[in-house]
Design an enzyme around this catalytic site. Structure first.
Site, short mmCIF file in Angstrom:
data_model
loop_
_atom_site.label_atom_id
_atom_site.label_comp_id
_atom_site.label_asym_id
_atom_site.label_seq_id
_atom_site.Cartn_x
_atom_site.Cartn_y
_atom_site.Cartn_z
N GLU A 171 44.28 15.68 -25.25
CA GLU A 171 43.09 14.89 -24.73
C GLU A 171 42.05 14.26 -25.74
OE1 GLU A 171 40.72 16.95 -22.33
OE2 GLU A 171 42.43 18.20 -21.73
N LYS A 196 38.61 14.32 -28.02
CA LYS A 196 37.59 14.93 -27.85
C LYS A 196 36.64 13.85 -27.24
CE LYS A 196 34.95 18.48 -30.04
NZ LYS A 196 33.58 18.34 -29.72
N ASP A 235 32.52 11.81 -27.78
CA ASP A 235 31.20 12.47 -27.88
C ASP A 235 30.30 12.03 -27.10
OD1 ASP A 235 29.92 13.21 -30.43
OD2 ASP A 235 30.14 10.86 -31.45
N TYR A 272 33.07 12.02 -17.39
CA TYR A 272 34.13 12.43 -17.65
C TYR A 272 34.60 13.51 -17.93
CZ TYR A 272 34.77 7.09 -19.51
OH TYR A 272 35.51 5.73 -19.23
N LYS A 298 39.40 17.58 -35.28
CA LYS A 298 38.20 16.16 -35.90
C LYS A 298 38.82 14.79 -36.85
CE LYS A 298 34.59 18.05 -34.03
NZ LYS A 298 33.68 18.31 -35.52
N CYS A 318 21.51 -14.73 -64.25
CA CYS A 318 22.48 -14.50 -63.67
C CYS A 318 23.35 -13.70 -64.42
CB CYS A 318 23.36 -15.68 -63.73
SG CYS A 318 24.92 -15.44 -62.72
N CYS A 370 26.51 -15.77 -65.73
CA CYS A 370 26.72 -16.95 -67.10
C CYS A 370 24.98 -17.25 -68.05
CB CYS A 370 26.78 -18.48 -66.25
SG CYS A 370 25.85 -18.40 -64.92
N CYS A 399 21.83 -18.38 -58.71
CA CYS A 399 21.79 -18.50 -59.98
C CYS A 399 21.54 -20.15 -60.41
CB CYS A 399 23.56 -18.08 -60.38
SG CYS A 399 24.37 -19.19 -61.51
N CYS A 457 29.07 -20.77 -64.38
CA CYS A 457 28.77 -20.34 -63.89
C CYS A 457 30.33 -19.45 -63.60
CB CYS A 457 28.21 -19.66 -62.99
SG CYS A 457 28.00 -18.27 -62.15
S1 IVH Z 1 37.44 21.62 -23.08
C1 IVH Z 1 36.07 26.47 -23.46
N1 IVH Z 1 37.73 19.37 -23.57
O1 IVH Z 1 33.74 19.58 -27.66
C2 IVH Z 1 35.53 24.91 -24.52
N2 IVH Z 1 35.61 19.52 -24.51
O2 IVH Z 1 33.51 22.22 -29.16
C3 IVH Z 1 36.21 23.90 -23.95
N3 IVH Z 1 34.44 18.15 -25.94
O3 IVH Z 1 30.73 20.72 -26.36
C4 IVH Z 1 36.03 22.86 -23.85
N4 IVH Z 1 36.20 16.40 -25.09
O4 IVH Z 1 32.16 19.19 -24.34
C5 IVH Z 1 36.77 20.20 -23.66
N5 IVH Z 1 38.43 16.82 -23.76
C6 IVH Z 1 37.72 17.88 -24.00
C7 IVH Z 1 36.35 17.82 -24.15
C8 IVH Z 1 35.63 18.83 -24.82
C9 IVH Z 1 35.06 16.92 -26.28
C10 IVH Z 1 33.10 18.65 -25.94
C11 IVH Z 1 32.51 19.89 -25.06
C12 IVH Z 1 31.74 20.65 -25.53
C13 IVH Z 1 32.11 20.94 -27.32
C14 IVH Z 1 32.89 22.63 -27.60
#
Ligand code: IVH
Length: 675
Positions: free
Chosen positions: A117, A119, A121, A227, A318, A410, A413, A428, A434
């Site tokens: 999946e 991650k 932010d 999400y 990451k 400059c 030159c 310049c 130049c």
């Molecule tokens: S699963 C037991 N899935 O990452 C924790 N977390 O360091 C299981 N996060 O603050 C978390 N995308 O909010 C999971 N696809 C994803 C995620 C996700 C972002 C965040 C989560 C948490 C941090 C964990």
């Protein structure tokens, strides 16, 4: 007054329609009606509910404008703690993660299937549903206790208030991320900037700042989205056996999921996912900071369990940091094609988002003052949405650090530096003496939008100048293969020499707008070059024009008219143009776009366009006869609003000027054969 059966029915229909459109917008990413259309339906329902409060169901979409402010946040314990994820930063660390899993699982279940999946932010949130109805939602807090932010969560358009299951679970706890998609973030910041208000540093801060408000009306105005990524409690329902299927099940219940969820076995699959997402990261609608890899089987997840507040069955891989700290070793001044001096920070090389950064432009002295930057400072460097790194802030300065000063001469030159445009631009005065200016002019001349000479990068231009083979752009047309080979240029071979000469020869046959643009006259960008070509039809008429005549040309003002006259009054420029003609450079007669359906209209382009640059769109509109202006007035015919359009869009709305989307513009251009 009690509502009549017709009104009750009407309110029900409106609610259904709004839910349907929310679903199309957020879940399917395929809206059927405009935002205006949505707002009309919304206001209609709101009016009915205000007139007949008994109609106002708790789960009505109108609740999303936010109710009364709450006096203070209420703490809520998490029945299942909200833990964090372990991180890995390389394929090796990922191997270690898998080895740890393997060691703990029975030998017959070693072929591990993963759910991969994004991650996301944003901010981790937990939501509680009873009998399919949203009851409350809370922040992560310290993982054990969070804060009830239901009043704000109810305003999030894609967060389901009622689940779509025919037999909803008695209890469901869903976790996921609240975030602000980039497009909404840019729009929000542009609006704030236009009003002189504070802007948010990034979408994450904007989302966090929005849900941690006591007044839900604020969150209601912020473009937030939810999400989902996991289920931690479910009663009265048989959940599927794998994470991947649980996610599909959540989707069927009305939750939004990211489109980038994959299932597969082995680390090669995971590495491929990581690479693929890393490459497409900038095109995603929201910010992510890596990918999350989860053991797909829920049974195996149970077997693996947790260690030190992290699951053993999942890990975040990451992306390399997009920010890094380093020191400024020097600030040099680069000389551009028109002689403008640009300060460039020379940094101790540092990795930012996987790329080594050692030089970054500081744009101008004002920017240096704004940052408060000195040589020797420790600074934070970042790569934002685009790939160009920049100095974001000064972390610390040494005592007595020297401020950066504009040089008097400059650096290339030695000619005097003159201040222009109210001291913002330093230039310049060396002009053709130049080397730096000459080289940059040549680079502009051969560039894609100018004469489009392939294969003549800066590396070659420097050598051609050093070897005395060319002094100006017209000399390029006298180059021969043997001259290139005999000059002993580093890395030059027969094939390359032949290709360069061929590319130059091909560029001989050009168009007048390209040719004019390639001369690098101040104030003559791509679209002005087109206007001049269309107005004068040939270069001789243009060369004789005075300021008054030039001012008649769309797109040419007093200042650029003076620059153009100044350019053609210099004998060396007249000689240069003659030299091009002698070298056989020719242009086709100017193609006028005969149908000019937009003649007499004034258009304004605002915000970021995605398919064309604003300049490219401008050129096309001008071909259709439109004047393209930089400001909106009552006389404006149409405002085209791209991504993150700000004050001009507001002006258009205030003045009742028609507003088009980029798609509408593209459709019109396509019809006119100008795409
Ligand atoms: S699963 C037991 N899935 O990452 C924790 N977390 O360091 C299981 N996060 O603050 C978390 N995308 O909010 C999971 N696809 C994803 C995620 C996700 C972002 C965040 C989560 C948490 C941090 C964990």
């Amino acid at each position: 007054m009690a509502a009549s059966p017709e009104i009750v029915q009407k309110a029900r229909e409106l609610r259904q329609q709004l839910r349907y459109h929310n679903h199309r917008y957020y879940v399917l990413d395929d809206p059927e009606i405009s935002d205006d259309g949505y707002d009309r339906l919304f206001r209609e329902l709101q009016m009915l509910e205000t007139a007949h409060p008994e109609l106002s169901a708790a789960d009505s979409p109108t609740r999303r404008v936010g109710g009364e402010p709450i006096p203070a946040f209420v703490s809520v314990p998490h029945v299942v703690p909200m833990l964090s994820l372990g991180n890995v930063f390389s394929a090796e660390e990922l191997h270690d993660f898998e080895r740890r899993i393997r060691d703990r699982l029975p030998p017959d279940s070693r072929d591990i299937e993963y759910c991969a999946e994004l991650k996301l932010d944003g901010l981790a949130i937990s939501l509680i549903y009873e009998q399919g109805r949203f009851i409350y939602g809370a922040t992560r807090g310290d993982g054990t206790t969070g804060e009830d932010i239901s009043h704000n969560l109810r305003t999030i358009r894609n967060l389901p208030q009622v689940l779509d299951f025919t037999e909803p679970p008695a209890l469901l706890e869903v976790r996921g991320e609240v975030l602000m998609p980039r497009a909404g973030f840019l729009r929000l910041n542009a609006e704030a900037a236009a009003k002189g208000e504070k802007v948010f540093a990034n979408p994450r801060n904007a989302a966090a700042g929005s849900v941690r408000q006591l007044d839900p009306a604020i969150a209601a105005r912020r473009p937030l989205a939810f999400y989902a990524y996991s289920v931690v409690r479910a009663e009265g329902v048989n959940l599927p056996q794998t994470q991947f299927e649980v996610l599909q099940w959540l989707k069927s219940g009305g939750f939004t999921l990211s489109d980038e969820i994959r299932m597969g076995s082995g680390l090669a699959f995971v590495e491929q996912f990581y690479e693929d997402i890393g490459q497409r990261r900038e095109q995603l609608p929201f910010d992510i900071d890596g990918v999350v890899i989860k053991v797909n089987s829920l049974q195996k997840q149970q077997q693996l369990g947790f260690v030190s507040r992290e699951p053993r069955w999942a890990v975040a891989w990451k992306f390399p940091a997009q920010r890094a700290v380093t020191t400024v070793e020097a600030v040099d001044f680069q000389v551009g094609r028109t002689g403008a001096l640009t300060p460039v920070a020379r940094l101790r090389p540092v990795l930012v988002g996987g790329v080594t950064v050692s030089n970054v432009t500081l744009h101008n002295l004002d920017e240096i003052r704004r940052l408060g930057l000195h040589v020797g400072d420790t600074v934070e460097v970042m790569r934002a949405g685009d790939v160009i790194p920049k100095v974001d802030r000064v972390v610390s300065s040494l005592p007595g650090a020297m401020p950066v000063e504009m040089p008097c001469q400059c650096p290339v030159c030695g000619s005097a530096i003159v201040q222009e445009e109210g001291g913002v631009v330093a230039r310049c005065s060396g002009d053709y003496t130049c080397e730096a200016q000459v080289q940059r002019r040549l680079a502009h001349f051969v560039s894609r939008k100018a004469m489009d000479i392939d294969g003549l990068g800066e590396r070659w231009l420097v050598q051609l100048l050093d070897a005395g083979l060319v002094r100006n752009s017209a000399d390029l047309y006298r180059l021969t293969e043997s001259a290139l080979l005999e000059a002993g240029l580093e890395g030059m071979g027969e094939k390359l020499a032949a290709n360069i000469v061929l590319a130059i020869a091909k560029s001989r046959e050009t168009t007048l707008p390209r040719f004019l643009f390639s001369l690098g006259i101040r104030g003559v960008g791509e679209s002005t070059a087109l206007s001049l070509a269309e107005y004068f039809g040939d270069i001789d008429a243009l060369m004789q024009a005075d300021v008054e005549v030039l001012k008649q040309v769309p797109d040419v003002g007093e200042v650029s008219a003076a620059w153009i006259v100044g350019y053609f009054s210099q004998p060396e420029h007249r000689e240069l143009i003659q030299a091009f003609r002698d070298a056989g450079v020719i242009w086709k007669p100017v193609e006028r776009h005969h149908v000019q359906p937009l003649a007499g209209q004034t258009w304004v382009l605002t915000g970021a366009l995605t398919v064309f640059s604003r300049d490219e769109a401008k050129v096309r509109l001008q071909k259709l006869g439109a004047k393209v202006s930089g400001s909106v007035s009552k006389k404006t015919s149409v405002v085209v609003a791209g991504e993150a359009a700000g004050s001009k869009l507001e002006d258009a709305n205030r003045l009742g000027v028609a507003v088009w989307s980029e798609e509408q513009l593209l459709a019109m251009l396509r019809e006119q054969g100008l795409d």
